[in-house]
Scaffold this motif. Structure first.
Motif, PDB file in Angstrom:
ATOM      1  N   ASP A  78      31.724 -26.553  44.300  1.00  0.00           N
ATOM      2  CA  ASP A  78      30.631 -27.036  43.463  1.00  0.00           C
ATOM      3  C   ASP A  78      29.549 -27.700  44.308  1.00  0.00           C
ATOM      4  N   ALA A  79      29.980 -28.503  45.298  1.00  0.00           N
ATOM      5  CA  ALA A  79      29.012 -29.191  46.155  1.00  0.00           C
ATOM      6  C   ALA A  79      28.225 -28.205  47.006  1.00  0.00           C
ATOM      7  N   ARG A  80      28.922 -27.196  47.569  1.00  0.00           N
ATOM      8  CA  ARG A  80      28.218 -26.194  48.384  1.00  0.00           C
ATOM      9  C   ARG A  80      27.204 -25.432  47.556  1.00  0.00           C
ATOM     10  N   ALA A  81      27.591 -25.052  46.346  1.00  0.00           N
ATOM     11  CA  ALA A  81      26.682 -24.284  45.503  1.00  0.00           C
ATOM     12  C   ALA A  81      25.488 -25.105  45.043  1.00  0.00           C
ATOM     13  N   PHE A  82      25.657 -26.445  44.965  1.00  0.00           N
ATOM     14  CA  PHE A  82      24.571 -27.301  44.491  1.00  0.00           C
ATOM     15  C   PHE A  82      23.547 -27.604  45.585  1.00  0.00           C
ATOM     16  N   GLU A  83      23.916 -27.402  46.832  1.00  0.00           N
ATOM     17  CA  GLU A  83      23.025 -27.727  47.944  1.00  0.00           C
ATOM     18  C   GLU A  83      21.681 -26.995  47.861  1.00  0.00           C
ATOM     19  N   PRO A  84      21.618 -25.681  47.542  1.00  0.00           N
ATOM     20  CA  PRO A  84      20.306 -25.034  47.412  1.00  0.00           C
ATOM     21  C   PRO A  84      19.439 -25.637  46.318  1.00  0.00           C
ATOM     22  N   VAL A  85      20.051 -26.144  45.247  1.00  0.00           N
ATOM     23  CA  VAL A  85      19.285 -26.788  44.182  1.00  0.00           C
ATOM     24  C   VAL A  85      18.649 -28.066  44.705  1.00  0.00           C
ATOM     25  N   VAL A  86      19.427 -28.864  45.438  1.00  0.00           N
ATOM     26  CA  VAL A  86      18.898 -30.107  46.002  1.00  0.00           C
ATOM     27  C   VAL A  86      17.788 -29.811  46.998  1.00  0.00           C
ATOM     28  N   ALA A  87      17.976 -28.768  47.810  1.00  0.00           N
ATOM     29  CA  ALA A  87      16.944 -28.404  48.783  1.00  0.00           C
ATOM     30  C   ALA A  87      15.653 -28.007  48.082  1.00  0.00           C
ATOM     31  N   ALA A  88      15.762 -27.324  46.940  1.00  0.00           N
ATOM     32  CA  ALA A  88      14.564 -26.954  46.186  1.00  0.00           C
ATOM     33  C   ALA A  88      13.855 -28.184  45.629  1.00  0.00           C
ATOM     34  N   VAL A  89      14.614 -29.187  45.168  1.00  0.00           N
ATOM     35  CA  VAL A  89      14.012 -30.426  44.666  1.00  0.00           C
ATOM     36  C   VAL A  89      13.312 -31.163  45.795  1.00  0.00           C
ATOM     37  N   GLU A  90      13.926 -31.173  46.983  1.00  0.00           N
ATOM     38  CA  GLU A  90      13.353 -31.894  48.123  1.00  0.00           C
ATOM     39  C   GLU A  90      12.033 -31.299  48.582  1.00  0.00           C
ATOM     40  N   GLU A  91      11.768 -30.046  48.257  1.00  0.00           N
ATOM     41  CA  GLU A  91      10.465 -29.474  48.588  1.00  0.00           C
ATOM     42  C   GLU A  91       9.336 -30.163  47.821  1.00  0.00           C
ATOM     43  N   LEU A  92       9.649 -30.716  46.649  1.00  0.00           N
ATOM     44  CA  LEU A  92       8.630 -31.353  45.813  1.00  0.00           C
ATOM     45  C   LEU A  92       8.701 -32.873  45.875  1.00  0.00           C
ATOM     46  N   ALA A  93       9.900 -33.404  46.079  1.00  0.00           N
ATOM     47  CA  ALA A  93      10.074 -34.858  46.019  1.00  0.00           C
ATOM     48  C   ALA A  93      11.095 -35.285  47.055  1.00  0.00           C
TER      49      ALA A  93
END
Length: 516
Positions: A78-93
């Protein structure tokens, strides 16, 4: 405590289900449940429509939804799969805190001033995540992480200063303190607002720090400020080779320099590598990637050796059809597993394990030429028969059994285990006193006394002693994977070996093991 600031929470509904279904390549439109300790920890919307809920036992969930697809819980996945989502958020904030896989948060003031408003930020986050990862998320904004997470579940933005009013009508269960909630319900307090109305000092005196922390959440306050995560550091090192190299010695020279750069980068963070990914690509776009594991830390010489061995095996050790058609243009090193570097530990008398290291280098060299699976070692695990209990792993890979050794294993063969397990179980003929074939009844009794056994096409041998049968009815709940067998040990006269393990399946006896 600092007053809560405006926070945006990004929530991925049913994230354990999304991660598990994506990993198993299963459609999310099916009824799916994720299980841990035989209980449902998450389920899809389709499953909830049939009455499946968190906390149900496996059989209860299957009785409500017979078509339910069951998947195992895996927090690491679950944590590995969530990492791309967090990376996408970090592009904006920048400055994102991961609350848990499926939920993250960030301070919204800066992004809102840049993009125009909190609504604009929420829309951009949703669109960016959908574009980068394909995941569907909801964004909520409120004072504090707790309220923002609840706002995300409603897909809304709480106006500034109205967070306590937003929380007040919600069920008290949202504070996630089961014992406290149960007691409050018995006292007649069912909503967050009713709990927040209690005097803070009385809550602290009666329920202690944990109750006081829940009371702060109910009042729209936060026990601690938002803690942003540090973006992951890129520890990899790569080097372009120009002109392309088709000789191992040329690549080895580059590998030495690259290994020094890679090791220096790890050392600067106080780390050392125990599992290394080596990637190489050619001028024609051909790529090779392999993971190397080491029980200790990889030194510069170790890394350089492995690069040379891998490229030697790729450029010269394979068949001509498998060799690259152009020279190597790029080599990349990346750590897959790192540890804090504490230096090398010598033996009590200064022994460095030179013999073990030489053996390791020789076996690793074979892997470099023929691939990781060319050198394997057995690992004993759980199971009922000798064949399924042994798992072969590549040299220096993690020696983890495929099934746990701990009991219970109903139908487990009694010790000792056979010394040899034939790779292809040959058929066996078991005959009784009158020459009739011996079988096993549904109640696990032999249909006759075994007197003669023929192994393969060999002559029959007299049975000196026998034991069994031991029935094993495996995976009876799955028509596809169900397997019924019966085991019997026999001792035969004549030359060695004389003790054998036989298995009866689908009416046919087979040789399953040979005892010393």
């Amino acid at each position: 405590m600092n007053s809560p600031v405006r926070v945006a929470a990004v929530w991925c509904p049913d994230w354990p289900v999304v991660a598990a279904a994506t990993d198993a390549n299963i459609s999310l439109h099916l009824p799916i449940a994720v299980l841990a300790a035989n209980r449902v920890v998450a389920c899809s919307e389709v499953a909830r429509a049939d009455g499946v809920r968190r906390g149900l036992r496996r059989r209860e969930a299957q009785s409500l939804c017979p078509e339910l697809v069951l998947l195992d819980d895996d927090p690491d996945r679950d944590a590995r799969a969530f990492e791309p989502v967090v990376a996408a958020v970090e592009e904006l904030a920048p400055g994102v805190e991961i609350i848990r896989p499926g939920l993250c948060a960030f301070r919204v003031r800066g992004p809102a001033r840049y993009f125009g408003s909190e609504t604009d930020v929420a829309e951009r986050v949703v669109d960016t995540i959908a574009e980068r990862t394909g995941a569907e998320v909801l964004v909520g904004v409120a004072e504090g992480v707790f309220a923002a997470g609840l706002a995300a579940r409603h897909g809304g933005i709480v106006p500034p200063g109205e967070t306590p009013a937003f929380l007040a009508p919600l069920d008290l269960a949202v504070v996630d303190r089961p014992e406290l909630v149960s007691l409050m319900r018995r006292l007649g307090i069912h909503t967050v607002g009713a709990f927040a109305a209690l005097p803070a000092q009385d809550v602290l005196a009666r329920f202690g720090p944990d109750g006081a922390a829940a009371h702060r959440l109910a009042r729209g306050l936060e026990p601690r400020p938002l803690v942003a995560r540090l973006p992951p550091v890129d520890l990899s090192a790569s080097k372009e080779i120009d002109p392309p190299a088709d000789r191992v010695d040329t690549v080895a020279f580059v590998a030495r320099t690259l290994a020094e750069e890679f090791a220096e980068r790890l050392t600067s963070y106080g780390l050392a590598c125990t599992r290394l990914i080596i990637e190489a690509s050619t001028e024609h776009g051909e790529e090779l990637s392999r993971t190397w594991r080491h029980d200790g830390v990889l030194t510069v010489a170790d890394i350089a050796d492995r690069v040379r061995w891998q490229l030697d095996g790729w450029l010269t050790g394979r068949s001509r059809e498998d060799r690259p058609t152009a020279g190597v243009t790029r080599v990349r090193l990346a750590p897959e597993d790192v540890v804090e570097h504490g230096g090398a530990q010598l033996g009590l008398w200064g022994d460095t394990g030179a013999d073990d290291e030489r053996a390791h280098r020789a076996l690793t060299r074979v892997q470099g030429l023929l691939g990781p699976e060319a050198v394997v070692t057995p690992v004993l695990g759980g199971g009922r028969d000798p064949e399924s209990r042994v798992r072969y792993v590549a040299w220096r890979d993690a020696r983890e059994p495929s099934l746990p050794l701990e009991p219970p294993w109903p139908g487990l063969l009694p010790p000792p285990a056979p010394a040899t397990v034939p790779p292809n179980s040959p058929p066996v003929s078991v005959l009784g006193e009158n020459g009739e074939p011996v079988g096993v009844t549904g109640r696990a009794f032999l249909t006759g006394l075994p007197t003669t056994v023929s192994l393969g096409r060999g002559p029959g041998r007299n049975v000196v002693a026998w034991a069994g049968p031991w029935p094993a009815d495996e995976r009876w709940w799955s028509p596809v994977q169900a397997r019924r067998r019966a085991w019997m040990q026999v001792v035969l006269d004549g030359a060695e070996p004389s003790a054998f393990l036989l298995a009866l399946e689908s009416g046919t006896w087979q040789l399953a093991g040979i005892y010393d």
